[in-house]
Every structure is written in C-alpha cells, then in structure tokens.
Motif scaffolding. Structure first.
Motif, PDB file in Angstrom:
ATOM      1  N   ASP A 247     -20.394  43.795  44.832  1.00 50.73           N
ATOM      2  CA  ASP A 247     -20.891  44.069  43.486  1.00 50.73           C
ATOM      3  C   ASP A 247     -22.375  43.726  43.409  1.00 50.73           C
ATOM      4  O   ASP A 247     -22.873  42.918  44.190  1.00 50.73           O
ATOM      5  CB  ASP A 247     -20.115  43.199  42.483  1.00 50.73           C
ATOM      6  CG  ASP A 247     -20.392  43.542  41.047  1.00 50.73           C
ATOM      7  OD1 ASP A 247     -20.824  44.673  40.774  1.00 50.73           O
ATOM      8  OD2 ASP A 247     -20.184  42.685  40.188  1.00 50.73           O
TER       9      ASP A 247
ATOM     10  N   THR B  13     -24.827  42.701  40.047  1.00 49.96           N
ATOM     11  CA  THR B  13     -24.905  42.509  38.612  1.00 49.96           C
ATOM     12  C   THR B  13     -26.206  41.781  38.294  1.00 49.96           C
ATOM     13  O   THR B  13     -27.023  41.571  39.177  1.00 49.96           O
ATOM     14  CB  THR B  13     -23.671  41.745  38.078  1.00 49.96           C
ATOM     15  OG1 THR B  13     -23.698  41.750  36.652  1.00 49.96           O
ATOM     16  CG2 THR B  13     -23.638  40.320  38.600  1.00 49.96           C
TER      17      THR B  13
ATOM     18  N   TYR C 147     -26.178  39.732  44.101  1.00 50.59           N
ATOM     19  CA  TYR C 147     -25.466  40.555  45.087  1.00 50.59           C
ATOM     20  C   TYR C 147     -24.309  39.729  45.636  1.00 50.59           C
ATOM     21  O   TYR C 147     -24.521  38.633  46.147  1.00 50.59           O
ATOM     22  CB  TYR C 147     -26.397  40.931  46.244  1.00 50.59           C
ATOM     23  CG  TYR C 147     -27.648  41.657  45.804  1.00 50.59           C
ATOM     24  CD1 TYR C 147     -28.770  40.956  45.364  1.00 50.59           C
ATOM     25  CD2 TYR C 147     -27.722  43.039  45.835  1.00 50.59           C
ATOM     26  CE1 TYR C 147     -29.913  41.617  44.960  1.00 50.59           C
ATOM     27  CE2 TYR C 147     -28.863  43.709  45.439  1.00 50.59           C
ATOM     28  CZ  TYR C 147     -29.949  42.990  44.999  1.00 50.59           C
ATOM     29  OH  TYR C 147     -31.085  43.651  44.589  1.00 50.59           O
ATOM     30  N   HIS C 148     -23.098  40.273  45.527  1.00 52.06           N
ATOM     31  CA  HIS C 148     -21.921  39.624  46.102  1.00 52.06           C
ATOM     32  C   HIS C 148     -21.575  40.352  47.403  1.00 52.06           C
ATOM     33  O   HIS C 148     -21.318  41.559  47.369  1.00 52.06           O
ATOM     34  CB  HIS C 148     -20.732  39.688  45.141  1.00 52.06           C
ATOM     35  CG  HIS C 148     -20.942  38.921  43.890  1.00 52.06           C
ATOM     36  ND1 HIS C 148     -21.331  39.488  42.715  1.00 52.06           N
ATOM     37  CD2 HIS C 148     -20.839  37.600  43.648  1.00 52.06           C
ATOM     38  CE1 HIS C 148     -21.441  38.557  41.793  1.00 52.06           C
ATOM     39  NE2 HIS C 148     -21.152  37.396  42.330  1.00 52.06           N
TER      40      HIS C 148
ATOM     41  N   THR D 142     -22.685  52.063  48.372  1.00 51.70           N
ATOM     42  CA  THR D 142     -22.030  51.625  47.135  1.00 51.70           C
ATOM     43  C   THR D 142     -23.004  51.002  46.147  1.00 51.70           C
ATOM     44  O   THR D 142     -22.675  50.864  44.967  1.00 51.70           O
ATOM     45  CB  THR D 142     -20.912  50.610  47.429  1.00 51.70           C
ATOM     46  OG1 THR D 142     -21.454  49.537  48.188  1.00 51.70           O
ATOM     47  CG2 THR D 142     -19.773  51.251  48.175  1.00 51.70           C
TER      48      THR D 142
ATOM     49  N   PHE E  71     -23.731  50.605  41.356  1.00 51.03           N
ATOM     50  CA  PHE E  71     -23.966  49.232  40.888  1.00 51.03           C
ATOM     51  C   PHE E  71     -25.385  49.094  40.320  1.00 51.03           C
ATOM     52  O   PHE E  71     -25.599  48.474  39.278  1.00 51.03           O
ATOM     53  CB  PHE E  71     -23.783  48.224  42.014  1.00 51.03           C
ATOM     54  CG  PHE E  71     -22.384  48.134  42.560  1.00 51.03           C
ATOM     55  CD1 PHE E  71     -21.266  48.312  41.753  1.00 51.03           C
ATOM     56  CD2 PHE E  71     -22.180  47.846  43.898  1.00 51.03           C
ATOM     57  CE1 PHE E  71     -19.974  48.208  42.267  1.00 51.03           C
ATOM     58  CE2 PHE E  71     -20.900  47.739  44.416  1.00 51.03           C
ATOM     59  CZ  PHE E  71     -19.802  47.916  43.605  1.00 51.03           C
TER      60      PHE E  71
ATOM     61  N   GLU F  27     -25.665  50.856  36.971  1.00 45.23           N
ATOM     62  CA  GLU F  27     -25.064  50.056  35.911  1.00 45.23           C
ATOM     63  C   GLU F  27     -25.996  48.919  35.497  1.00 45.23           C
ATOM     64  O   GLU F  27     -26.166  48.645  34.319  1.00 45.23           O
ATOM     65  CB  GLU F  27     -23.715  49.502  36.369  1.00 45.23           C
ATOM     66  CG  GLU F  27     -23.014  48.717  35.286  1.00 45.23           C
ATOM     67  CD  GLU F  27     -21.663  48.181  35.722  1.00 45.23           C
ATOM     68  OE1 GLU F  27     -21.248  48.431  36.865  1.00 45.23           O
ATOM     69  OE2 GLU F  27     -21.036  47.498  34.913  1.00 45.23           O
ATOM     70  N   CYS F  28     -26.605  48.287  36.484  1.00 43.87           N
ATOM     71  CA  CYS F  28     -27.538  47.189  36.205  1.00 43.87           C
ATOM     72  C   CYS F  28     -28.741  47.708  35.405  1.00 43.87           C
ATOM     73  O   CYS F  28     -29.205  47.060  34.464  1.00 43.87           O
ATOM     74  CB  CYS F  28     -28.016  46.615  37.533  1.00 43.87           C
ATOM     75  SG  CYS F  28     -27.939  44.869  37.643  1.00 43.87           S
TER      76      CYS F  28
END
Length: 179
Positions: A57, A59, A75-76, A108, A112, A115-116
C-alpha cells in the motif's frame, strides 16, 4: 533477516537519507528524506536478502498543526520470499507538495499514488496518469487533508451532483414519514 539487520543494511547504503527509525511490536518504520525515495525503494526491492517485491500500500498522513513537513507518504512493503515487512515514510512539505513516483518499480503503485493524490493533493512526479481516482474530476479540494471543511456552506457553489443527492434524500425521507 530481522528488522535490525534490515535497518542496518539500509543505513549502510543510505547513511544521509535516514532520519530515524522505530521498531515496535514487530513492526518497523523508517523515516527517510523524500529526495532519494525512489533509490531507497528500488534498493529494497532489488537487493538480494531484502527482496521487498510486494508493495502492499501507499498512503499519507497529514500532520497539520503538529509539525513541519506537514505530510508523510507511507509505503508498506513485504518480501514474499523472506516473509518480512517494513514501513517506509517520506516527509513531504506543504509547499512543493510532491515526491517521485515509484510506478516504474512496482506497477501497483499506479492506483495507490492516484488515491494519495486524490485524497491529499500530493503530486507524484513521473506518474504516467496522475488524475483523480475516487472523487469526481470537478471536485474541489482534497478530502483527507486536515483543513478540508467537514461541512459545506457554499450555497450556489456547492457541487451540483451533491445538491441533487441531498434533494433526493430529503424527498425520500419525507415520503417515508408520510407512509
């Protein structure tokens, strides 16, 4: 490889870029400067022994009123091969609210980062298609920023589709009360 070894490897490779790290309850977070985020994340993905091949992900966090720089982009990452995880945070100031895109490292990252951008207004430099993903194209503002108004008092400037939705909900409620 445990968290201490992972942090040691990153610190050896990027000694000037690591601001601090915290390991708590088997979760490790490393805060880095944003300027070399792409190099750091590429190193984490491509270095044998680290192999963070899965971007779980991306965020952001808004620290309005608590600190500067205002935002963290988070960042995960996970290594499927080695079964270890790590969280990388990059600080992003409100002025010049941007950071390099990592879509060329992990595909990917594309949605993400969109969205951010959509929720926080953070620009991802080099993103192939940075546009809103959740909110309508004509939406004003970024809903997850701490200074985004919770209630709207825009009158005629209010978003047309939202006004229609409010009117439909009001009519539905009135019909439900009469029956």
């Amino acid at each position: 490889m445990n968290h201490a070894e992972i942090v040691k490897k990153i610190k050896e490779r990027f000694p000037e870029e690591i601001l601090w790290f915290v390991c708590f309850r088997d979760e490790c977070s490393i805060t880095v400067k944003k300027e070399k985020i792409k190099e750091i994340l590429g190193y984490l993905k491509n270095t044998p022994g680290l192999d963070f091949d899965y971007l779980i992900d991306i965020t952001a966090v808004d620290y309005l009123g608590f600190r500067e720089p205002r935002f963290d982009v988070v960042y995960h990452l996970q290594s499927i091969k080695h079964r270890h995880r790590i969280r990388i945070k990059a600080q992003v100031p409100e002025q010049g609210c941007c950071i390099d895109s990592v879509t060329d490292i992990w595909a990917t990252a594309n949605w993400f980062e969109r969205e951010c951008f959509d929720m926080f207004g953070i620009q991802f430099i080099g993103h192939p298609d940075l546009r809103r993903i959740l909110m309508p194209e004509d939406w004003n503002g970024f809903p997850l920023r701490k200074d985004y108004p919770v209630r709207s008092d825009l009158g005629d400037k209010e978003w047309e589709a939202y006004k229609e939705l409010k009117e439909a909900a009001k009519a539905w409620k009135e019909n439900a009360e009469q029956s």
